[in-house]
Motif scaffolding. Structure first.
Motif, short mmCIF file in Angstrom:
data_model
loop_
_atom_site.label_atom_id
_atom_site.label_comp_id
_atom_site.label_asym_id
_atom_site.label_seq_id
_atom_site.Cartn_x
_atom_site.Cartn_y
_atom_site.Cartn_z
N MET A 16 0.82 -1.21 0.00
CA MET A 16 0.00 0.00 0.00
C MET A 16 0.86 1.26 0.00
O MET A 16 0.51 2.25 -0.64
CB MET A 16 -0.96 0.00 1.19
N MET A 17 1.98 1.23 0.69
CA MET A 17 2.87 2.41 0.69
C MET A 17 3.44 2.64 -0.72
O MET A 17 3.61 3.78 -1.14
CB MET A 17 4.00 2.24 1.70
N CYS A 18 3.69 1.56 -1.45
CA CYS A 18 4.13 1.70 -2.85
C CYS A 18 3.01 2.31 -3.69
O CYS A 18 3.28 3.16 -4.56
CB CYS A 18 4.55 0.35 -3.43
N LEU A 19 1.77 1.92 -3.44
CA LEU A 19 0.65 2.51 -4.17
C LEU A 19 0.47 3.98 -3.81
O LEU A 19 0.19 4.81 -4.68
CB LEU A 19 -0.64 1.74 -3.91
N PHE A 20 0.64 4.32 -2.54
CA PHE A 20 0.60 5.73 -2.13
C PHE A 20 1.69 6.50 -2.88
O PHE A 20 1.43 7.58 -3.43
CB PHE A 20 0.83 5.88 -0.63
N ALA A 21 2.90 5.95 -2.90
CA ALA A 21 4.02 6.61 -3.57
C ALA A 21 3.73 6.78 -5.06
O ALA A 21 3.99 7.85 -5.64
CB ALA A 21 5.31 5.81 -3.37
N LEU A 22 3.16 5.76 -5.68
CA LEU A 22 2.82 5.85 -7.10
C LEU A 22 1.80 6.96 -7.34
O LEU A 22 1.90 7.74 -8.30
CB LEU A 22 2.27 4.51 -7.60
N ARG A 23 0.84 7.10 -6.44
CA ARG A 23 -0.15 8.17 -6.56
C ARG A 23 0.52 9.55 -6.46
O ARG A 23 0.18 10.46 -7.19
CB ARG A 23 -1.24 8.04 -5.50
N TYR A 24 1.47 9.68 -5.54
CA TYR A 24 2.17 10.96 -5.42
C TYR A 24 3.03 11.24 -6.65
O TYR A 24 3.12 12.38 -7.09
CB TYR A 24 3.02 10.99 -4.14
N ILE A 25 3.64 10.21 -7.21
CA ILE A 25 4.43 10.39 -8.43
C ILE A 25 3.53 10.84 -9.57
O ILE A 25 3.86 11.76 -10.32
CB ILE A 25 5.20 9.10 -8.79
N ILE A 26 2.36 10.22 -9.69
CA ILE A 26 1.40 10.62 -10.72
C ILE A 26 0.99 12.08 -10.52
O ILE A 26 0.92 12.85 -11.48
CB ILE A 26 0.17 9.69 -10.73
N ARG A 27 0.75 12.47 -9.27
CA ARG A 27 0.39 13.87 -9.00
C ARG A 27 1.51 14.82 -9.43
O ARG A 27 1.25 15.90 -9.96
CB ARG A 27 0.09 14.08 -7.52
N LEU A 28 2.75 14.43 -9.20
CA LEU A 28 3.88 15.27 -9.60
C LEU A 28 3.98 15.37 -11.12
O LEU A 28 4.24 16.44 -11.65
CB LEU A 28 5.19 14.73 -9.02
N ILE A 29 3.77 14.25 -11.81
CA ILE A 29 3.87 14.25 -13.27
C ILE A 29 2.75 15.05 -13.90
O ILE A 29 2.97 15.89 -14.78
CB ILE A 29 3.89 12.81 -13.82
N ILE A 30 1.53 14.80 -13.46
CA ILE A 30 0.38 15.51 -14.03
C ILE A 30 0.44 16.99 -13.67
O ILE A 30 0.05 17.84 -14.45
CB ILE A 30 -0.94 14.85 -13.58
#
Length: 170
Positions: free
Chosen positions: A143-157
């Motif tokens: 789940m922490m990896c999924l949280f991190a992926l969500r934050y990475i997506i937010r940074l990219i978008i």
């Protein structure tokens, strides 16, 4: 395909998976809870694995909902400073907050995987369910990896100074 459009595609795909997981796991928790209460108070019996399974599916559903909250920027945050700061400063503050959250998630995922490795080495299992402890403990770093992926997506978008879904809200 640009990095932003790939991130948006991944965002939409993850949203569908998250929605499905939240619904399925929440319904499973509801079914397990109702079953255990009915068995215990109507038939004076029950399954000893039910409590552990109920807790596991509930925690996983809530963590998945937390990942979803990151996507929609509905997680707990301090909004007073960005709301009164000039737009460029607010944007920097929001990017800094996302980077700090990303760093924390990566750190927690790494620590979690270290603990999962330790649990695998110990080769223990839950007495109630018989499930290996490392499998149960894998929920957190995953789940922490999924949280991190969500934050990475937010940074990219792109992190806006004020998220679009909150605009116009009172």
């Amino acid at each position: 395909m640009s990095l932003v459009s790939a991130a948006k595609y991944l965002d939409v795909a993850l949203s569908g998976i998250e929605d499905g997981l939240i619904v399925v796991l929440s319904l499973a928790a509801l079914a397990l809870g109702v079953m255990q209460v009915t068995l215990r108070y109507v038939f004076n019996t029950g399954y000893e694995w039910n409590e552990a399974a109920f807790v596991l599916v509930t925690i996983t559903a809530m963590l998945t909902a937390g990942v979803r909250a990151v996507r929609e920027d509905r997680h707990i945050s301090v909004d007073i400073l960005p709301s009164i700061a000039p737009k460029p400063v607010a944007a920097i503050m929001n990017v800094t907050a996302v980077l700090a959250s990303l760093g924390l998630c990566v750190f927690l995922a790494w620590c979690g995987w270290l603990y999962v490795g330790f649990a695998r080495m110990m080769d223990t299992a839950s007495p109630e369910t018989g499930i290996k402890d490392w499998i149960v403990y894998s929920i957190m770093p995953t789940m922490m990896c999924l949280f991190a992926l969500r934050y990475i997506i937010r940074l990219i978008i792109g992190v806006q100074s004020k998220p679009s879904h909150k605009e116009g809200a009172s």
